[in-house]
Scaffold this active site. Structure first.
Site, PDB file in Angstrom:
ATOM      1  N   GLY A  81       0.699  -1.421  -0.077  1.00  0.00           N
ATOM      2  CA  GLY A  81      -0.108  -0.186  -0.044  1.00  0.00           C
ATOM      3  C   GLY A  81       0.773   1.265   0.014  1.00  0.00           C
ATOM      4  N   GLN A 109       3.351   9.908   1.568  1.00  0.00           N
ATOM      5  CA  GLN A 109       4.459   9.036   1.829  1.00  0.00           C
ATOM      6  C   GLN A 109       5.164   9.613   0.319  1.00  0.00           C
ATOM      7  OE1 GLN A 109       2.569   5.074   1.936  1.00  0.00           O
ATOM      8  NE2 GLN A 109       4.719   4.772   3.090  1.00  0.00           N
ATOM      9  N   CYS A 149       6.605  -0.693   6.212  1.00  0.00           N
ATOM     10  CA  CYS A 149       6.274   0.570   5.538  1.00  0.00           C
ATOM     11  C   CYS A 149       7.340   1.110   4.754  1.00  0.00           C
ATOM     12  CB  CYS A 149       6.099   1.624   6.789  1.00  0.00           C
ATOM     13  SG  CYS A 149       5.497   3.121   5.995  1.00  0.00           S
ATOM     14  N   LEU A 150       7.214   1.266   3.387  1.00  0.00           N
ATOM     15  CA  LEU A 150       8.179   2.012   2.619  1.00  0.00           C
ATOM     16  C   LEU A 150       8.943   3.098   2.873  1.00  0.00           C
ATOM     17  CD1 LEU A 150       6.375   1.339  -0.871  1.00  0.00           C
ATOM     18  CD2 LEU A 150       8.152  -0.049   0.000  1.00  0.00           C
ATOM     19  N   HIS A 192      -3.419   0.654   7.960  1.00  0.00           N
ATOM     20  CA  HIS A 192      -1.842   1.329   8.079  1.00  0.00           C
ATOM     21  C   HIS A 192      -2.029   2.485   7.172  1.00  0.00           C
ATOM     22  CE1 HIS A 192       2.559   0.386   7.669  1.00  0.00           C
ATOM     23  NE2 HIS A 192       2.125   1.600   6.477  1.00  0.00           N
ATOM     24  N   GLU A 193      -2.694   2.565   5.926  1.00  0.00           N
ATOM     25  CA  GLU A 193      -2.636   3.635   5.087  1.00  0.00           C
ATOM     26  C   GLU A 193      -3.550   4.732   5.556  1.00  0.00           C
ATOM     27  OE1 GLU A 193      -0.419   3.344   2.802  1.00  0.00           O
ATOM     28  OE2 GLU A 193      -0.273   1.376   3.066  1.00  0.00           O
ATOM     29  N   HIS A 229      -1.591   6.904   7.830  1.00  0.00           N
ATOM     30  CA  HIS A 229      -0.740   7.893   7.016  1.00  0.00           C
ATOM     31  C   HIS A 229      -1.557   9.198   6.750  1.00  0.00           C
ATOM     32  CE1 HIS A 229       2.848   5.728   6.309  1.00  0.00           C
ATOM     33  NE2 HIS A 229       2.488   4.528   5.908  1.00  0.00           N
TER      34      HIS A 229
END
Ligand code: CO
Length: 171
Positions: free
Chosen positions: A44, A49, A97-98, A139-140, A143
Site C-alpha cells: 500500500g 508518503q 512500511c516503504l 495502516h494507510e 498515514h
C-alpha cells in the site's frame, strides 16, 4: 513515471492530509501511486508518503498473491476514507512500511472494520473489511492522520528500534 518515497524523519509524514476535491487530478495521482508502489514492491502507498498531503491511498496485494494463491488479489484506490466501525477483536500482523525501510514488526489492530470511501469516479463505497484488506486499509489510513505503524508499538519495542530509526532519519 512515479514518485520518490519520503522516508521516516521527514515532518511531512507527521502532517494531516486534506480531503480530495473534484479539482484534484485523481486519475493521475492514482496512476503514479500504483506505479511507484509496484516499483518499490509494497502492499500500500498513501499520498503523504510521496509528498501529497491529500486523503488518498492505493492497495495492491499482488506481492502476497504471488506467494499464496489463497489470498485474493486486491488492487484498489481509496479516496477520502473514513473508518466508521472497529471490531473489539484484535489481531497481530507483521507490518512494514516503504517510508521506514528494513523495519518489520507485529502490530495489534482490530480484525474487522467498517469503512466509507470514494472510488476514483467519486462513487461512495461502504463496506466491511477483514483480513489483509482491513490491515492495509488501517495502516494507510493512519498515514493520512500523520500516524506511523511504529507509533502503535509498545514503548519498549520503540526504544529497541531507536538506533535503526535514527539511521533511517539520517538517510
Ligand atoms: Co506505510
Amino acid at each position: 513515471m512515479g514518485f520518490k518515497i519520503i522516508k521516516y524523519g521527514s515532518p511531512i509524514l507527521r502532517k494531516k492530509s486534506v480531503e480530495i476535491t473534484e479539482n484534484d487530478n485523481v486519475a493521475l495521482i492514482v496512476e503514479n501511486l500504483f506505479s511507484t508502489l509496484k516499483k518499490e514492491g509494497g502492499l500500500g502507498l498513501a499520498g503523504p508518503q510521496v509528498g501529497i498531503l491529500k486523503q488518498i491511498f492505493v492497495i495492491d496485494t499482488s506481492p502476497l498473491t504471488e506467494e499464496d494463491s489463497l489470498i485474493t488479489k486486491i488492487e484498489n484506490a481509496i479516496v477520502n476514507p473514513e473508518i466508521v466501525g472497529l471490531s473489539e477483536e484484535k489481531e497481530y500482523y507483521n507490518e512494514g512500511c516503504l517510508s521506514i525501510p528494513g523495519i518489520y514488526e507485529d502490530v495489534l489492530r482490530p480484525e474487522t472494520i467498517d469503512v466509507r470511501y470514494y472510488d476514483i469516479n467519486f462513487n461512495l463505497i461502504e463496506e466491511r473489511l477483514d483480513g489483509i484488506k482491513a490491515r492495509i486499509f488501517q495502516h494507510e489510513y493512519d498515514h493520512l492522520e500523520g500516524i506511523l505503524f511504529i507509533d502503535r508499538l509498545s514503548p519498549l519495542k520503540r526504544k529497541l528500534l531507536s538506533g535503526k530509526l535514527n539511521k533511517i532519519k539520517k538517510g
